[in-house]
Scaffold this active site. Sequence first.
Site, mmCIF file in Angstrom:
data_model
loop_
_atom_site.group_PDB
_atom_site.id
_atom_site.type_symbol
_atom_site.label_atom_id
_atom_site.label_comp_id
_atom_site.label_asym_id
_atom_site.label_seq_id
_atom_site.Cartn_x
_atom_site.Cartn_y
_atom_site.Cartn_z
ATOM 1 N N GLY A 208 0.831 -1.137 0.066
ATOM 2 C CA GLY A 208 0.114 0.121 0.094
ATOM 3 C C GLY A 208 0.799 1.244 0.067
ATOM 4 O O GLY A 208 1.853 1.184 -0.265
ATOM 5 N N ASN A 209 0.198 2.544 -0.006
ATOM 6 C CA ASN A 209 1.047 3.696 0.516
ATOM 7 C C ASN A 209 0.308 4.532 1.728
ATOM 8 O O ASN A 209 -0.720 4.176 2.059
ATOM 9 C CB ASN A 209 1.167 4.389 -1.063
ATOM 10 C CG ASN A 209 -0.172 4.536 -1.294
ATOM 11 O OD1 ASN A 209 -0.882 5.687 -1.138
ATOM 12 N ND2 ASN A 209 -0.544 4.199 -2.603
ATOM 13 N N ARG A 210 0.888 5.582 1.669
ATOM 14 C CA ARG A 210 0.370 6.463 2.785
ATOM 15 C C ARG A 210 -0.666 7.421 2.557
ATOM 16 O O ARG A 210 -1.010 8.438 3.256
ATOM 17 C CB ARG A 210 1.386 7.441 3.174
ATOM 18 C CG ARG A 210 2.546 6.450 4.045
ATOM 19 C CD ARG A 210 3.987 7.072 4.166
ATOM 20 N NE ARG A 210 3.584 8.195 4.890
ATOM 21 C CZ ARG A 210 4.224 9.698 4.718
ATOM 22 N NH1 ARG A 210 5.056 9.529 3.742
ATOM 23 N NH2 ARG A 210 3.813 10.595 5.320
#
Length: 396
Positions: A208-210
């Site tokens: 995922g990412n932020r």
Amino acid sequence: MLANKTIVLGITGSLAAYKAANIASKLTQAGARVEVVMTESATKFITPLTLGSITSRLVVTNLFELTPEFNVPHIALAEAADVVVIAPATASVIAKLAAGISDDMLTCTVLATKAPIIIAPAMSANMFQNPITQDNLAKLNARGFIIVGSAYGRLASGKIGLGRLAEIEKIIGTINQVLGRSSDLAGKRIVVTAGGTQEPIDPVRHIGNRSSGKMGYAMAEAARDRGAEVKLITAPTSLPEPAGVNITHIETATQMKKAVAEATAQADTLIMAAAVADYQPKSIAKAKIKKKTPTLTLELVRTPDILTEVKGDFIRVGFAAESEDVVANARQKLEKKKLDLIVANDITDKDSGFGVDTNKVTIISRDGKVESLPLLTKREVADKILDRVVELLAKR
Ligand code: PMT
């Protein structure tokens, strides 16, 4: 959108009446003039003094009482209203309105107004689901009343069911949407993507990412409040769903691509605020990967580039989160992805980019115009971007 608008807030005799204080407070803080009208039963649950103190306005409860400001208050309020909101609305007031009965200050005001009317029901599950209430709501809906909710959850009786007052954000979102109907994006169809895609590795893990989704959700709400018909395609976030927006939930870049292609089939503008994964695992393990080895190698393959691959004749707006050569890198993406606008995000500033409520961006257009904005809230940034979209739409 709410600033300088006159909102008549009708409160009726439900336990949820205490939540109306929060609604009145949020609307007042947003700059609206809130005229509260309470039924007699509502005053048993919450006092006019509370609402009057919050709104700094005289609360009207009695049809037969003249106020220093209005000599026929229900007519004056009905005419002054930009929107009338009844929250909470009991089964009784809904029934009266459906039958055209006007025997108190609130029902008289509703019958006398030409403003849009929003109803947020709150009652027990049995009363809400009773066919009489449902018929009354359907009747009001058919006459143009806007019904918000009800929500499922814990009720005054302690039981769990349908009948709870809709979330306050949803009620306020609906007010904003109604007030924005004739604004500068009225009739335009805007697709917005938000959040960070999640690319599964096995049944429990993903890459995922932020991205929190805040920028994309602010875009969707701003477009809604300016009259657009908004489709929001969102990766998982912890944000409440905006009211009055058509929402599609996705997880992966591939799912987002499909949803974007479907949504843009009839769109005027696509705004991609999502942080889309550039790579995904080549294969997804069927069972949870066990930690048997000291290292683990995942083979990754490219995800589809949605902005580049989506077909259609609409305005394309991309975002670029950059940590160096912000404008130059963003401009390259604008060229490569054939965009009309790109919003370059400087993510080196702790108050800008992922997760926070503010953003510092530079808007770059295909014709070379570069507009660097100071640190603003994501909602303010969204409105600045939409100002540019409005200009582009006018040229088409
Ligand atoms: O969600 P928040 O916490 O509020 O954070 C907001 C944000 C930082 C995620 C947002 O403002 C932002 O900058 N989004 C773009 C992130 C990014 O760097 O994207 P990119 O440079 O990888 O891609 C450029 C553009 O192409 C983006 O519009 C992206 O949505 C799109 N893209 C990217 C990859 C891909 N496979 N397909 C795409 O369409």
